[in-house]
Design a protein around this motif. Structure first.
Motif, short mmCIF file in Angstrom:
data_model
loop_
_atom_site.label_atom_id
_atom_site.label_comp_id
_atom_site.label_asym_id
_atom_site.label_seq_id
_atom_site.Cartn_x
_atom_site.Cartn_y
_atom_site.Cartn_z
N LYS A 9 -39.35 -14.71 -17.87
CA LYS A 9 -38.44 -15.16 -16.89
C LYS A 9 -37.43 -14.38 -16.81
O LYS A 9 -36.75 -14.38 -15.72
N ILE A 10 -37.00 -13.73 -17.96
CA ILE A 10 -35.43 -13.20 -17.96
C ILE A 10 -35.50 -12.09 -16.89
O ILE A 10 -36.32 -11.14 -17.10
N PRO A 37 -33.40 -18.15 -18.15
CA PRO A 37 -33.82 -19.24 -18.88
C PRO A 37 -32.48 -19.97 -19.54
O PRO A 37 -32.39 -21.27 -19.62
N SER A 38 -31.48 -19.24 -19.87
CA SER A 38 -30.43 -19.95 -20.72
C SER A 38 -29.42 -20.17 -19.75
O SER A 38 -28.36 -20.77 -19.85
N ASP A 43 -28.78 -13.22 -20.54
CA ASP A 43 -29.93 -13.14 -21.10
C ASP A 43 -30.55 -11.59 -20.93
O ASP A 43 -31.43 -11.24 -21.77
N ARG A 44 -30.30 -10.83 -20.04
CA ARG A 44 -30.71 -9.39 -19.87
C ARG A 44 -30.14 -8.52 -21.00
O ARG A 44 -30.88 -7.76 -21.42
N VAL A 77 -28.87 -15.32 -27.27
CA VAL A 77 -29.51 -14.75 -28.34
C VAL A 77 -29.96 -15.59 -29.20
O VAL A 77 -31.27 -15.36 -29.90
N SER A 78 -29.56 -17.03 -29.42
CA SER A 78 -30.00 -18.13 -29.96
C SER A 78 -31.46 -18.36 -29.36
O SER A 78 -32.43 -18.45 -30.09
N MET A 79 -31.58 -18.53 -28.32
CA MET A 79 -32.91 -18.79 -27.52
C MET A 79 -33.98 -17.61 -27.88
O MET A 79 -34.96 -17.90 -28.15
N ILE A 80 -33.56 -16.38 -27.27
CA ILE A 80 -34.54 -15.24 -27.81
C ILE A 80 -34.89 -15.10 -29.19
O ILE A 80 -36.13 -14.83 -29.37
#
Length: 158
Positions: A9-10, A37-38, A43-44, A77-80
């Motif tokens: 989705k990013i 997403p975040s 995110d990119r 970064v935490s999510m990925i």
């Protein structure tokens, strides 16, 4: 559209045509980066930097992803990192909002507050953490890594 996972989705953010009422010759467009997403354009570059470190071999299962951020990049970064199975440590300023702190913790990020500005956190990463335990961390270094603006050039711009 149905995506296989959040990483797919990013960057797939919608663009909405926006016509102003003042001049019919002017056409405007709004890119909804909050649809990442975040909820952030960060995110990119976060995904691009992490993928780059994996491809180069600098990031492996033994290392913790490390970077400094004022907030949104730390969330990304935490999510990925969680999705890809890596530990994450983010150095943030003292002015972090509660919602970003909760987001980072939800995705298992280890957050350390240091200074008021991201550059102070970046120095802390370099001079303290990497000096003491260089084998433990993979430093993304968003402030000095050309993959950051390159990610926007290649994905946000088009």
């Amino acid at each position: 559209m149905i995506y296989k996972n959040l990483l797919d989705k990013i960057g797939n953010t919608p663009i909405i045509r926006f016509d102003t009422c003042q001049d019919s010759r002017i056409r405007g467009f709004i890119k909804l980066e909050g649809e990442n997403p975040s909820g952030s354009v960060k995110d990119r570059p976060a995904l691009a930097l992490i993928k780059s470190k994996i491809q180069s071999g600098e990031l492996n299962g033994d290392k913790t992803i490390l970077d400094a951020s004022s907030g949104s990049f730390a969330c990304s970064v935490s999510m990925i990192g969680k999705i890809l199975g890596y530990k994450v440590k983010v150095i943030t300023g003292y002015k972090m909002t509660e919602d970003k702190i909760a987001f980072i913790k939800y995705f298992g990020g280890n957050m350390v507050s240091h200074g008021n500005f991201t550059i102070e956190g970046n120095r802390y990463c370099r001079e303290e953490l990497l000096t003491k335990e260089p084998e433990k961390y993979c430093f993304l270094d968003q402030l000095h890594n050309w993959k950051n603006p390159q990610a926007h050039y290649e994905t946000t711009g088009p």
